[in-house]
Design a protein around this motif. Sequence first.
Motif, PDB file in Angstrom:
ATOM      1  N   ALA A  23       0.245  -7.683  10.735  1.00  0.00           N
ATOM      2  CA  ALA A  23       1.567  -7.416  10.158  1.00  0.00           C
ATOM      3  C   ALA A  23       1.409  -7.097   8.672  1.00  0.00           C
ATOM      4  CB  ALA A  23       2.475  -8.628  10.344  1.00  0.00           C
ATOM      5  N   GLY A  24       2.091  -6.077   8.224  1.00  0.00           N
ATOM      6  CA  GLY A  24       2.062  -5.700   6.814  1.00  0.00           C
ATOM      7  C   GLY A  24       0.943  -4.753   6.435  1.00  0.00           C
ATOM      8  N   ALA A  25       0.061  -4.426   7.372  1.00  0.00           N
ATOM      9  CA  ALA A  25      -1.072  -3.560   7.051  1.00  0.00           C
ATOM     10  C   ALA A  25      -0.636  -2.145   6.688  1.00  0.00           C
ATOM     11  CB  ALA A  25      -2.059  -3.527   8.215  1.00  0.00           C
ATOM     12  N   VAL A  26       0.336  -1.595   7.413  1.00  0.00           N
ATOM     13  CA  VAL A  26       0.762  -0.219   7.146  1.00  0.00           C
ATOM     14  C   VAL A  26       1.456  -0.109   5.789  1.00  0.00           C
ATOM     15  CG1 VAL A  26       2.200   1.699   7.927  1.00  0.00           C
ATOM     16  CG2 VAL A  26       0.779   0.445   9.573  1.00  0.00           C
ATOM     17  N   PRO A  27       2.418  -0.977   5.453  1.00  0.00           N
ATOM     18  CA  PRO A  27       3.018  -0.882   4.115  1.00  0.00           C
ATOM     19  C   PRO A  27       1.986  -1.076   2.993  1.00  0.00           C
ATOM     20  CG  PRO A  27       4.386  -2.265   5.518  1.00  0.00           C
ATOM     21  CD  PRO A  27       3.117  -1.969   6.277  1.00  0.00           C
ATOM     22  N   ALA A  28       1.027  -1.975   3.199  1.00  0.00           N
ATOM     23  CA  ALA A  28      -0.006  -2.191   2.181  1.00  0.00           C
ATOM     24  C   ALA A  28      -0.866  -0.933   2.026  1.00  0.00           C
ATOM     25  CB  ALA A  28      -0.870  -3.389   2.555  1.00  0.00           C
ATOM     26  N   ALA A  29      -1.230  -0.318   3.133  1.00  0.00           N
ATOM     27  CA  ALA A  29      -2.022   0.912   3.080  1.00  0.00           C
ATOM     28  C   ALA A  29      -1.232   2.027   2.411  1.00  0.00           C
ATOM     29  CB  ALA A  29      -2.452   1.333   4.485  1.00  0.00           C
ATOM     30  N   ARG A  30       0.051   2.096   2.714  1.00  0.00           N
ATOM     31  CA  ARG A  30       0.905   3.126   2.114  1.00  0.00           C
ATOM     32  C   ARG A  30       0.959   2.961   0.594  1.00  0.00           C
ATOM     33  NH1 ARG A  30       5.939   6.074   4.100  1.00  0.00           N
ATOM     34  NH2 ARG A  30       7.215   6.192   2.243  1.00  0.00           N
ATOM     35  N   ARG A  31       1.091   1.719   0.110  1.00  0.00           N
ATOM     36  CA  ARG A  31       1.098   1.482  -1.338  1.00  0.00           C
ATOM     37  C   ARG A  31      -0.234   1.890  -1.964  1.00  0.00           C
ATOM     38  NH1 ARG A  31       3.914  -2.971   0.512  1.00  0.00           N
ATOM     39  NH2 ARG A  31       2.060  -4.306   0.454  1.00  0.00           N
ATOM     40  N   GLN A  32      -1.322   1.532  -1.286  1.00  0.00           N
ATOM     41  CA  GLN A  32      -2.646   1.889  -1.781  1.00  0.00           C
ATOM     42  C   GLN A  32      -2.810   3.413  -1.834  1.00  0.00           C
ATOM     43  OE1 GLN A  32      -5.925   0.621   0.682  1.00  0.00           O
ATOM     44  NE2 GLN A  32      -7.426   0.968  -0.936  1.00  0.00           N
ATOM     45  N   VAL A  33      -2.382   4.096  -0.799  1.00  0.00           N
ATOM     46  CA  VAL A  33      -2.465   5.554  -0.763  1.00  0.00           C
ATOM     47  C   VAL A  33      -1.632   6.165  -1.897  1.00  0.00           C
ATOM     48  CG1 VAL A  33      -1.831   7.608   0.572  1.00  0.00           C
ATOM     49  CG2 VAL A  33      -3.059   5.719   1.677  1.00  0.00           C
ATOM     50  N   GLY A  34      -0.457   5.624  -2.148  1.00  0.00           N
ATOM     51  CA  GLY A  34       0.369   6.119  -3.252  1.00  0.00           C
ATOM     52  C   GLY A  34      -0.372   6.040  -4.577  1.00  0.00           C
ATOM     53  N   ARG A  35      -1.065   4.921  -4.812  1.00  0.00           N
ATOM     54  CA  ARG A  35      -1.848   4.779  -6.056  1.00  0.00           C
ATOM     55  C   ARG A  35      -3.010   5.767  -6.098  1.00  0.00           C
ATOM     56  NH1 ARG A  35      -0.734  -0.658  -4.771  1.00  0.00           N
ATOM     57  NH2 ARG A  35      -2.799  -0.928  -3.827  1.00  0.00           N
ATOM     58  N   ILE A  36      -3.669   5.946  -4.971  1.00  0.00           N
ATOM     59  CA  ILE A  36      -4.799   6.882  -4.913  1.00  0.00           C
ATOM     60  C   ILE A  36      -4.334   8.304  -5.187  1.00  0.00           C
ATOM     61  CG2 ILE A  36      -6.470   7.944  -3.326  1.00  0.00           C
ATOM     62  CD1 ILE A  36      -6.643   5.096  -2.020  1.00  0.00           C
TER      63      ILE A  36
END
Length: 145
Positions: A23-36
């Motif tokens: 749970a929460g993996a997709v939103p966390a990945a999305r935030r990381q991708v936004g920073r990248i």
Amino acid sequence: MAVQLNTPVREACEHVCSVPPVAGAVPAARRQVGRILADWEVCADIVDDALLVVSELLTNAIVHALPPALLRLSWVREGGLGTLRVEVTDAGPALAAGHCPSGIDPDEHGRGVEIVHALATRHGIRVRPGGITRWADLVALGATP
């Protein structure tokens, strides 16, 4: 007299990470991708679409496939074009075709592939023994290095 050729400058960036089926993996990945994407200075006109594509492909892998889910991003700028490739690789389907995981209402799911197709310039699937990669390219005009 020396002739100087204008060759387009090519710039490429890549990021790869594993995304756990929690749970929460997709939103966390999305935030990381936004920073990248911000660090790579990816064109603003495709960032929102890219984040949605990442969300849809990762959600599909986590909900419907066997782990691990591997996210690969690549950004190439060349000759005034910028291409962002989003790839998600999983270990193949968790259930037989036509079956939905328990607790998932099929009426509330199943549009992710259509969303990716609508947003991507190109998209596809690569199937190999032990895994499936779904990919989408988003192209931005006027991407300057």
